[in-house]
Scaffold this motif. Structure first.
Motif, PDB file in Angstrom:
ATOM      1  N   THR A 106       0.827  -1.214   0.000  1.00  0.00           N
ATOM      2  CA  THR A 106       0.000   0.000   0.000  1.00  0.00           C
ATOM      3  C   THR A 106       0.856   1.256   0.000  1.00  0.00           C
ATOM      4  OG1 THR A 106      -1.730  -1.207   1.201  1.00  0.00           O
ATOM      5  CG2 THR A 106      -1.839   1.199   1.211  1.00  0.00           C
ATOM      6  N   LEU A 107       1.906   1.226   0.806  1.00  0.00           N
ATOM      7  CA  LEU A 107       2.796   2.387   0.859  1.00  0.00           C
ATOM      8  C   LEU A 107       3.526   2.598  -0.467  1.00  0.00           C
ATOM      9  CD1 LEU A 107       3.941   4.617   2.650  1.00  0.00           C
ATOM     10  CD2 LEU A 107       5.712   3.029   3.395  1.00  0.00           C
ATOM     11  N   GLU A 108       3.920   1.507  -1.116  1.00  0.00           N
ATOM     12  CA  GLU A 108       4.581   1.640  -2.411  1.00  0.00           C
ATOM     13  C   GLU A 108       3.642   2.234  -3.460  1.00  0.00           C
ATOM     14  OE1 GLU A 108       7.936  -1.921  -2.516  1.00  0.00           O
ATOM     15  OE2 GLU A 108       5.919  -2.305  -3.241  1.00  0.00           O
ATOM     16  N   ALA A 139      13.218 -15.189   5.616  1.00  0.00           N
ATOM     17  CA  ALA A 139      13.446 -14.787   4.224  1.00  0.00           C
ATOM     18  C   ALA A 139      12.299 -13.927   3.706  1.00  0.00           C
ATOM     19  CB  ALA A 139      13.624 -16.028   3.348  1.00  0.00           C
ATOM     20  N   GLN A 140      11.063 -14.257   4.111  1.00  0.00           N
ATOM     21  CA  GLN A 140       9.916 -13.468   3.651  1.00  0.00           C
ATOM     22  C   GLN A 140       9.953 -12.060   4.231  1.00  0.00           C
ATOM     23  OE1 GLN A 140       6.161 -15.398   4.266  1.00  0.00           O
ATOM     24  NE2 GLN A 140       4.953 -13.638   3.580  1.00  0.00           N
ATOM     25  N   ILE A 141      10.225 -11.946   5.521  1.00  0.00           N
ATOM     26  CA  ILE A 141      10.291 -10.616   6.132  1.00  0.00           C
ATOM     27  C   ILE A 141      11.510  -9.865   5.627  1.00  0.00           C
ATOM     28  CG2 ILE A 141      11.661 -11.111   8.189  1.00  0.00           C
ATOM     29  CD1 ILE A 141       8.393  -9.148   8.152  1.00  0.00           C
ATOM     30  N   GLY A 142      12.566 -10.602   5.229  1.00  0.00           N
ATOM     31  CA  GLY A 142      13.717  -9.957   4.620  1.00  0.00           C
ATOM     32  C   GLY A 142      13.375  -9.354   3.266  1.00  0.00           C
ATOM     33  N   GLY A 143      12.527 -10.035   2.492  1.00  0.00           N
ATOM     34  CA  GLY A 143      12.079  -9.478   1.219  1.00  0.00           C
ATOM     35  C   GLY A 143      11.264  -8.203   1.412  1.00  0.00           C
ATOM     36  N   THR A 144      10.407  -8.201   2.433  1.00  0.00           N
ATOM     37  CA  THR A 144       9.649  -6.982   2.742  1.00  0.00           C
ATOM     38  C   THR A 144      10.581  -5.844   3.147  1.00  0.00           C
ATOM     39  OG1 THR A 144       7.798  -8.360   3.491  1.00  0.00           O
ATOM     40  CG2 THR A 144       7.794  -6.054   4.161  1.00  0.00           C
ATOM     41  N   LEU A 145      11.595  -6.187   3.942  1.00  0.00           N
ATOM     42  CA  LEU A 145      12.553  -5.159   4.355  1.00  0.00           C
ATOM     43  C   LEU A 145      13.348  -4.633   3.164  1.00  0.00           C
ATOM     44  CD1 LEU A 145      13.562  -3.788   6.960  1.00  0.00           C
ATOM     45  CD2 LEU A 145      15.373  -5.499   7.060  1.00  0.00           C
ATOM     46  N   ASN A 146      13.655  -5.482   2.203  1.00  0.00           N
ATOM     47  CA  ASN A 146      14.360  -5.021   1.004  1.00  0.00           C
ATOM     48  C   ASN A 146      13.495  -4.058   0.193  1.00  0.00           C
ATOM     49  OD1 ASN A 146      16.622  -6.559   1.636  1.00  0.00           O
ATOM     50  ND2 ASN A 146      15.911  -8.333   0.468  1.00  0.00           N
ATOM     51  N   LYS A 147      12.195  -4.334   0.105  1.00  0.00           N
ATOM     52  CA  LYS A 147      11.302  -3.410  -0.599  1.00  0.00           C
ATOM     53  C   LYS A 147      11.272  -2.050   0.090  1.00  0.00           C
ATOM     54  CE  LYS A 147       8.128  -6.879  -2.489  1.00  0.00           C
ATOM     55  NZ  LYS A 147       6.713  -7.337  -2.521  1.00  0.00           N
ATOM     56  N   LEU A 148      11.212  -2.070   1.415  1.00  0.00           N
ATOM     57  CA  LEU A 148      11.207  -0.802   2.149  1.00  0.00           C
ATOM     58  C   LEU A 148      12.551  -0.084   1.998  1.00  0.00           C
ATOM     59  CD1 LEU A 148       9.339  -1.861   5.406  1.00  0.00           C
ATOM     60  CD2 LEU A 148       8.460  -0.469   3.540  1.00  0.00           C
TER      61      LEU A 148
END
Length: 430
Positions: A203-205, A327-336
């Protein structure tokens, strides 16, 4: 003598029972058992402590009035989960969910109830296919011991799951292994948190990139306010995702913390020890068999009981679970992180544009200052001619007047262009 009237004091109003309960720290908890049954229960802090064995400082982590960061605590009989909107206590047979009526918690509760129901259906179908045959090798390998030939292994093979409260970590021969209840609940918690953070990031993106692109094309107060609001949300969301990721990483780095979360295995351990101690006590009371064979059996029971204690479970299942969601939360952190870099690049671009505008204004100021200086020189000439003094030029005709006026204007313009040329030559003007 007149009698004095007694002064009657009004009775103290008694608050309703609901207000008294709320004042005593009693909160509504949604209790979901391993069998799939769920009900609301209003209990206090002390009753929770007695049922789960948690200290008061661990329950303080779940207090909605206090802002604690994301935390996962493994204790002897329970797991405390404080991840974003999820505030829960997990035991080997139940999960206690706080604020279950919250709109952000309702999807988690619904998903949890579905998962528990599906787990029970899978377990029942597996038991119907292979009734009465349990494979205790999986539990033995998890604790790093072998129970072949021990009374506990024979009890498991003959009696099934009758001696255990919950047998989710057992494996029916020829069937797929089922995770214990606490790991299944943790998986639902991790999935709900990661899904919620991923949705907020998406949503933020969707809001941030168009707003930043519009800001680069048109720098206005409205666009700057939108960019400031987006950056505030980005910083807050980045910190929350980073804290969840750090919590997963801390658990992955410590095998003992992961071992504390195998509540079913610890319950199995405790019951095996109790059964072994009961058998040993019964054999000590028996006064009819005191021969060597009885002594050897007692020694075998002691050695089996000694093998049960002091072993930590194999944390491979929980480790794989944590690695997947790490790994999933790492992908979210990479997007942020990518969005954060885009915001920083936009800020740098805006600063460069503002510096360029400032330079243009400074150049315009230099040009206007030069023009003003030369205009003042022309005004000085006009003022000189306007003085009430006798000058021979005043006695001449209009031709000499126009020559003087035009010469003054041309001289001012010539000086202006000379100043402009010198400014460009020195690099002061573009």
């Amino acid at each position: 003598m007149p009698t004095q009237q007694a002064i009657s004091t009004p009775p103290t109003p008694v608050p309703p029972p609901q207000q008294r309960r709320k004042g005593a720290g009693i909160r509504a908890w949604l209790v979901i058992s391993a069998s799939g049954n769920s009900h609301l229960e209003e209990v206090g802090k002390h009753l929770i402590m007695r049922r789960t064995g948690l200290p008061a400082r661990d329950l303080r982590v779940l207090d909605p009035g206090l802002s604690y960061p994301s935390t996962i605590l493994g204790r002897d009989r329970a797991i405390v989960v404080n991840l974003e909107h999820i505030k829960a206590i997990i035991t080997a047979t139940q999960i206690w969910v706080l604020n279950s009526k919250d709109p952000s918690v309702v999807p988690f509760v619904h998903d949890l109830e579905c998962r528990v129901s599906n787990l029970n259906e899978t377990r029942n179908a597996t038991m119907e296919e292979s009734p009465g045959v349990l494979d205790s090798r999986h539990s033995s390998q998890r604790f790093g011991r072998s129970t072949s030939g021990s009374p506990e292994a024979e009890m498991l093979e003959t009696n099934g799951s009758g001696s255990l409260v919950y047998t989710g970590d057992m494996q029916v021969e020829g069937a797929v292994k089922v995770l214990p209840f606490e790991l299944r609940v943790l998986e639902v918690c991790f999935e709900s948190v990661c899904r919620s953070l991923e949705a907020e990031t998406s949503t933020l993106e969707q809001e941030a990139y168009p707003a930043l692109d519009e800001l680069t094309s048109k720098t206005s107060t409205h666009n700057l306010q939108r960019a400031r609001h987006i950056k505030s949300r980005l910083v807050a969301l980045f910190g929350r995702v980073q804290k969840v990721r750090d919590e997963f990483e801390n658990l992955l780095d410590d095998d003992m913390d992961m071992a504390e979360m195998y509540l079913t295995d610890k319950l199995f351990d405790l019951q095996v020890e109790e059964d072994a101690s009961k058998k040993e006590l019964e054999k000590d009371i028996d006064t009819f068999d005191l021969d060597n064979e009885s002594g050897e059996d007692s020694q075998n029971n002691k050695s089996s009981s000694g093998r049960v204690t002091g072993f930590k479970p194999n944390v491979e299942e929980l480790e794989m679970l944590l690695e997947a969601y790490f790994a999933q939360i790492g992908g979210t952190l990479n997007k942020l992180s990518a969005l954060r870099e885009y915001v920083d690049d936009t800020e740098d671009y805006i600063n460069i544009m503002l510096d360029d505008k400032q330079n243009q204004l400074l150049q315009m100021g230099v040009l206007l200052s030069t023009a003003t200086l030369l205009l003042n020189a022309s005004i000085a000439v006009v003022a000189l001619f306007g003085m009430n003094i006798k000058i021979s030029l005043f006695k001449t005709g209009p031709a000499e007047f126009w020559e003087t006026a035009i010469g003054t204007v041309v001289g001012s313009l010539a000086l202006y262009f000379i100043a402009f040329y010198m400014g460009k030559k020195k690099g002061l003007l573009e």
